[in-house]
Write an enzyme that holds these catalytic residues in place. Structure first.
Site, PDB file in Angstrom:
ATOM      1  N   LYS A 119       0.830  -1.216   0.000  1.00 51.81           N
ATOM      2  CA  LYS A 119       0.000   0.000   0.000  1.00 51.81           C
ATOM      3  C   LYS A 119       0.859   1.260   0.000  1.00 51.81           C
ATOM      4  O   LYS A 119       0.481   2.265  -0.588  1.00 51.81           O
ATOM      5  CB  LYS A 119      -0.985   0.005   1.177  1.00 51.81           C
ATOM      6  CG  LYS A 119      -2.110  -1.003   0.995  1.00 51.81           C
ATOM      7  CD  LYS A 119      -3.448  -0.497   1.516  1.00 51.81           C
ATOM      8  CE  LYS A 119      -4.556  -1.441   1.092  1.00 51.81           C
ATOM      9  NZ  LYS A 119      -5.874  -1.129   1.620  1.00 51.81           N
ATOM     10  N   LYS A 201      -5.944  -9.097  -7.895  1.00 52.72           N
ATOM     11  CA  LYS A 201      -7.259  -9.442  -7.351  1.00 52.72           C
ATOM     12  C   LYS A 201      -8.288  -8.368  -7.709  1.00 52.72           C
ATOM     13  O   LYS A 201      -7.937  -7.204  -7.916  1.00 52.72           O
ATOM     14  CB  LYS A 201      -7.181  -9.674  -5.842  1.00 52.72           C
ATOM     15  CG  LYS A 201      -7.181  -8.444  -5.010  1.00 52.72           C
ATOM     16  CD  LYS A 201      -7.508  -8.771  -3.556  1.00 52.72           C
ATOM     17  CE  LYS A 201      -7.560  -7.478  -2.775  1.00 52.72           C
ATOM     18  NZ  LYS A 201      -8.385  -7.501  -1.620  1.00 52.72           N
ATOM     19  N   LYS A 204     -12.556  -3.231  -5.125  1.00 53.88           N
ATOM     20  CA  LYS A 204     -13.619  -2.253  -5.295  1.00 53.88           C
ATOM     21  C   LYS A 204     -13.087  -0.853  -5.569  1.00 53.88           C
ATOM     22  O   LYS A 204     -13.799  -0.006  -6.086  1.00 53.88           O
ATOM     23  CB  LYS A 204     -14.585  -2.265  -4.103  1.00 53.88           C
ATOM     24  CG  LYS A 204     -13.976  -2.098  -2.738  1.00 53.88           C
ATOM     25  CD  LYS A 204     -15.066  -2.094  -1.691  1.00 53.88           C
ATOM     26  CE  LYS A 204     -14.844  -3.054  -0.550  1.00 53.88           C
ATOM     27  NZ  LYS A 204     -13.573  -2.930   0.173  1.00 53.88           N
TER      28      LYS A 204
HETATM   29  N1  AQP Z   1     -11.010 -10.290  -5.138  1.00 54.65           N
HETATM   30  C1  AQP Z   1     -11.349 -10.880  -4.004  1.00 54.65           C
HETATM   31  N2  AQP Z   1     -11.594 -12.210  -3.970  1.00 54.65           N
HETATM   32  C2  AQP Z   1     -11.961 -12.810  -2.817  1.00 54.65           C
HETATM   33  N3  AQP Z   1     -12.100 -12.175  -1.635  1.00 54.65           N
HETATM   34  C3  AQP Z   1     -11.873 -10.848  -1.611  1.00 54.65           C
HETATM   35  N4  AQP Z   1     -11.926  -9.913  -0.630  1.00 54.65           N
HETATM   36  C4  AQP Z   1     -11.603  -8.722  -1.142  1.00 54.65           C
HETATM   37  N5  AQP Z   1     -11.335  -8.817  -2.456  1.00 54.65           N
HETATM   38  C5  AQP Z   1     -11.488 -10.134  -2.783  1.00 54.65           C
HETATM   39  C6  AQP Z   1     -12.297 -10.202   0.760  1.00 54.65           C
HETATM   40  O1  AQP Z   1     -13.310  -9.285   1.136  1.00 54.65           O
HETATM   41  C7  AQP Z   1     -13.211  -8.991   2.532  1.00 54.65           C
HETATM   42  C8  AQP Z   1     -13.308  -7.533   2.778  1.00 54.65           C
HETATM   43  O2  AQP Z   1     -12.225  -6.885   2.183  1.00 54.65           O
HETATM   44  P1  AQP Z   1     -11.912  -5.363   2.506  1.00 54.65           P
HETATM   45  O3  AQP Z   1     -12.913  -4.502   1.880  1.00 54.65           O
HETATM   46  O4  AQP Z   1     -11.776  -5.171   3.962  1.00 54.65           O
HETATM   47  O5  AQP Z   1     -10.497  -5.092   1.931  1.00 54.65           O
HETATM   48  P2  AQP Z   1      -9.795  -5.562   0.650  1.00 54.65           P
HETATM   49  O6  AQP Z   1      -9.389  -6.991   0.752  1.00 54.65           O
HETATM   50  O7  AQP Z   1      -8.698  -4.565   0.430  1.00 54.65           O
HETATM   51  O8  AQP Z   1     -10.934  -5.435  -0.478  1.00 54.65           O
HETATM   52  P3  AQP Z   1     -10.901  -4.601  -1.788  1.00 54.65           P
HETATM   53  O9  AQP Z   1     -12.204  -4.801  -2.475  1.00 54.65           O
HETATM   54  O10 AQP Z   1      -9.673  -4.918  -2.592  1.00 54.65           O
HETATM   55  O11 AQP Z   1     -10.844  -3.133  -1.248  1.00 54.65           O
HETATM   56  P4  AQP Z   1      -9.869  -1.961  -1.634  1.00 54.65           P
HETATM   57  O12 AQP Z   1     -10.030  -1.794  -3.123  1.00 54.65           O
HETATM   58  O13 AQP Z   1     -10.335  -0.793  -0.858  1.00 54.65           O
HETATM   59  O14 AQP Z   1      -8.480  -2.379  -1.232  1.00 54.65           O
HETATM   60  C9  AQP Z   1     -11.888  -9.599   3.009  1.00 54.65           C
HETATM   61  O15 AQP Z   1     -12.180 -10.788   3.732  1.00 54.65           O
HETATM   62  C10 AQP Z   1     -11.148  -9.903   1.727  1.00 54.65           C
HETATM   63  O16 AQP Z   1     -10.278 -11.020   1.874  1.00 54.65           O
END
Ligand code: AQP
Length: 337
Positions: A119, A201, A204
């Protein structure tokens, strides 16, 4: 008497950041499994708004996304009558314990966290102390509720290890204060990749709208995004190395239909990628439509949502309050009364 004795369920806790509308990845990798766990475990799920501040957020957007994230959890089947659902910043004990635990976390430990390295490379202009200290807050989230189990993806394993280390360290100094949590690795936890770069991955906060499926996308948009999904120049729907795009689509199709990779290959044998993409798009659209409809229904009833998160905050504050009171006493903070 024996029959009346109820076995205490294990406590499971997880959170999601309101950094945008949930993606299909968040749903298949996390929220869908959270829903399934509600009968077996004593579940606590929260919108991790404090964590999302580690990356600069537009205030109006953050507020909107936080309410939407709460509504999305409910729309996806998290039942506030069965599970504790709340918004992290509504429970001040998270920030309080986060600070206290950061005083028991070593600089060297935080420096080794790969998420911090990733990050900080991505947000070079804003490498703030919160981003660095994120794992101490995450440890506080978990330890406040004396969670037995935490569902984690591979990317969070290192943070959970640190949480365990902190709990053991703190208990070693002050006695039995925290439950030392274990990771919960679901068999059904699909990892969904970006539709535009299947080596990354699905996220969002991706700036490319075609890279992710939002839970709120309309069926036509979903099908269009799958049509444009990056694949390869072959024609066989088969799960193998070097076919990241197809592997990802197969993973999604399998997660939704329950079919194995071999069954999927047989189903699309001789039919090409066009048909396959259409089938994946259609089953995703069918899965997400009821959630989108329930979400839109819930967003029209603000009073219900407000009452649900107010009640969630009240219960969470009660549970977390017991732990934080114990921690403050142990470390020697003077009580107000
Ligand atoms: N692509 C993914 N496939 C499977 N699981 C996923 N998770 C996130 N992306 C995937 C799971 O969703 C939960 C919540 O995640 P989060 O919002 O706390 O943070 P993150 O993992 O950083 O999700 P994003 O969507 O990628 O958010 P941003 O874009 O803000 O960084 C977790 O259990 C995660 O494993």
């Amino acid at each position: 008497m024996e029959q009346q004795r109820q076995e205490k369920k294990q406590v499971i806790l997880s959170g999601i950041q309101p950094t945008g509308v949930f993606t299909l990845g968040n749903y298949l990798g996390a929220v869908r499994n959270w829903r399934a766990m509600q009968d077996e475990f004593d579940c606590a799920y929260f919108v991790a708004d404090l964590h999302s501040l580690t990356v600069r957020q537009d205030p109006a957007e953050l507020k909107k996304h936080s309410l939407e994230a709460f509504a999305l959890l409910l729309a996806a089947g998290i039942d506030p009558e069965k599970s504790l659902v709340f918004i992290q910043s509504h429970v001040p004990a998270h920030a309080e314990l986060g600070w206290i635990l950061s005083c028991y976390t070593q600089f060297g430990e935080l420096s080794r966290m790969t998420q911090f390295k990733d990050k900080s490379a991505k947000h070079k202009d804003n490498i703030n102390a919160g981003l660095f200290d994120y794992p101490s807050l995450m440890a506080a989230d978990i330890l406040l509720y004396q969670a037995d189990l935490v569902p984690v993806g591979a990317d969070q394993r290192q943070h959970l290890e640190l949480t365990r280390d902190l709990a053991i360290r703190f208990n070693g100094i002050y006695g039995d204060v925290f439950k030392v949590p274990d990771g919960y690795y679901s068999k059904n936890g699909a990892r969904v990749m970006s539709l535009q770069d299947p080596t990354k991955k699905m996220s969002k906060s991706d700036t490319n709208q075609n890279a992710f499926i939002s839970i709120l996308d309309e069926p036509a948009v979903i099908i269009n995004k799958f049509k444009r999904a990056v694949t390869d120049s072959e024609t066989e729907v088969a799960f193998r190395e070097g076919k990241d795009g197809i592997n990802n689509l197969m993973t999604i199709y399998s997660a939704i239909t329950g079919k194995t990779m071999d069954e999927i290959t047989a189903e699309f044998s001789g039919r090409g990628y066009g048909d396959f993409k259409m089938a994946v798009g259609t089953c995703v659209a069918e899965t997400l439509t009821p959630i989108r409809e329930e979400f839109s229904h819930l967003m029209k009833d603000r009073a219900y949502l407000q009452e649900a998160y107010r009640k969630g905050a009240e219960t969470a504050a009660y549970v977390a309050g017991k732990t934080i009171a114990k921690v403050k006493k142990k470390v020697g903070l003077l009580p107000v009364k």
